[in-house]
Design a protein around this motif. Sequence first.
Motif, mmCIF file in Angstrom:
data_model
loop_
_atom_site.group_PDB
_atom_site.id
_atom_site.type_symbol
_atom_site.label_atom_id
_atom_site.label_comp_id
_atom_site.label_asym_id
_atom_site.label_seq_id
_atom_site.Cartn_x
_atom_site.Cartn_y
_atom_site.Cartn_z
ATOM 1 N N ILE A 2 -3.026 -0.702 7.400
ATOM 2 C CA ILE A 2 -2.771 -1.957 8.103
ATOM 3 C C ILE A 2 -1.890 -1.681 9.317
ATOM 4 N N THR A 3 -0.835 -0.895 9.124
ATOM 5 C CA THR A 3 0.088 -0.537 10.201
ATOM 6 C C THR A 3 -0.079 0.947 10.515
ATOM 7 N N VAL A 37 5.724 -1.078 3.624
ATOM 8 C CA VAL A 37 5.093 -0.262 2.592
ATOM 9 C C VAL A 37 3.719 -0.865 2.329
ATOM 10 N N GLU A 38 2.708 -0.008 2.224
ATOM 11 C CA GLU A 38 1.351 -0.457 1.954
ATOM 12 C C GLU A 38 0.788 0.320 0.776
ATOM 13 N N LYS A 39 -0.149 -0.302 0.075
ATOM 14 C CA LYS A 39 -0.839 0.433 -0.983
ATOM 15 C C LYS A 39 -2.334 0.352 -0.732
ATOM 16 N N LYS A 45 -11.357 -0.189 -2.280
ATOM 17 C CA LYS A 45 -11.357 0.254 -0.879
ATOM 18 C C LYS A 45 -10.638 -0.758 0.007
ATOM 19 N N SER A 46 -9.425 -1.161 -0.467
ATOM 20 C CA SER A 46 -8.678 -2.187 0.256
ATOM 21 C C SER A 46 -7.208 -1.808 0.399
ATOM 22 N N TRP A 47 -6.608 -2.300 1.472
ATOM 23 C CA TRP A 47 -5.181 -2.109 1.767
ATOM 24 C C TRP A 47 -4.443 -3.403 1.475
ATOM 25 N N THR A 48 -3.222 -3.280 0.942
ATOM 26 C CA THR A 48 -2.368 -4.428 0.675
ATOM 27 C C THR A 48 -0.964 -4.112 1.160
ATOM 28 N N MET A 49 -0.370 -5.047 1.896
ATOM 29 C CA MET A 49 1.027 -4.924 2.301
ATOM 30 C C MET A 49 1.873 -5.331 1.103
ATOM 31 N N ILE A 50 2.849 -4.508 0.747
ATOM 32 C CA ILE A 50 3.742 -4.852 -0.352
ATOM 33 C C ILE A 50 5.164 -4.918 0.173
ATOM 34 N N ASN A 51 6.046 -5.449 -0.621
ATOM 35 C CA ASN A 51 7.435 -5.605 -0.185
ATOM 36 C C ASN A 51 8.023 -4.268 0.231
ATOM 37 N N THR A 63 4.906 -6.849 -11.438
ATOM 38 C CA THR A 63 5.685 -7.925 -10.822
ATOM 39 C C THR A 63 5.664 -7.851 -9.294
ATOM 40 N N ASN A 64 5.020 -6.798 -8.735
ATOM 41 C CA ASN A 64 4.950 -6.602 -7.289
ATOM 42 C C ASN A 64 6.342 -6.584 -6.669
ATOM 43 N N SER A 65 7.263 -5.834 -7.318
ATOM 44 C CA SER A 65 8.637 -5.797 -6.834
ATOM 45 C C SER A 65 9.228 -4.400 -6.971
ATOM 46 N N TRP A 66 10.346 -4.193 -6.292
ATOM 47 C CA TRP A 66 11.065 -2.927 -6.329
ATOM 48 C C TRP A 66 12.304 -3.063 -7.194
ATOM 49 N N GLU A 67 12.613 -2.034 -7.954
ATOM 50 C CA GLU A 67 13.819 -1.998 -8.779
ATOM 51 C C GLU A 67 14.709 -0.874 -8.250
ATOM 52 N N LEU A 68 15.951 -1.181 -7.938
ATOM 53 C CA LEU A 68 16.884 -0.204 -7.402
ATOM 54 C C LEU A 68 17.257 0.833 -8.451
ATOM 55 N N ILE A 69 17.201 2.109 -8.071
ATOM 56 C CA ILE A 69 17.658 3.204 -8.918
ATOM 57 C C ILE A 69 18.868 3.805 -8.203
#
Length: 170
Positions: A2-3, A37-39, A45-51, A63-69
Amino acid sequence: MITQRVMYGSASYGKTAFFARGIQMDDNGNPIVVRTVEKYNADAKSWTMINGMHKARNYDETTNSWELIPDMLKDMTFITPSQSPPLIAVVDDNLYMLETSLNELRVYDINTNIWKKLGVVPVSANTTFGWGTAFKSMGDRLLVVGSSHSWHRKGIVYSSCPSPDVEEQH
């Protein structure tokens, strides 16, 4: 993608690939940091923008989310600011890193928040600060592509089936 970007971080898990950050040129030809960030889903055969993320984190697809480590890279050796970003790959749900300043293969233990040393790889990632070295997963194997330690610097491909439970593998 996408980008459009270069010098991005990437990782794959099954048939999904993730692409984070990187550099792109603005309208005046100046480099700017991409913060998205994209997946990519190979089946669809598709791109998705994620958080996007701004610190070391773990991505939860349900949950389509990031967890801090916290302090995930605290044991990483940074010899110079021109060192490449950490080279990371996932095999069988284990996170592996090539510590480029020492040519060491490490595995992350999520329970202790420690990168355990598994051994030294036969590439000279340390002489180029990690640049020009590829570190990827391929099924149940890790693949390292780089130059040899010898004086004539031949290109080599190193493949391994790592075990996170064994220390000092070769």
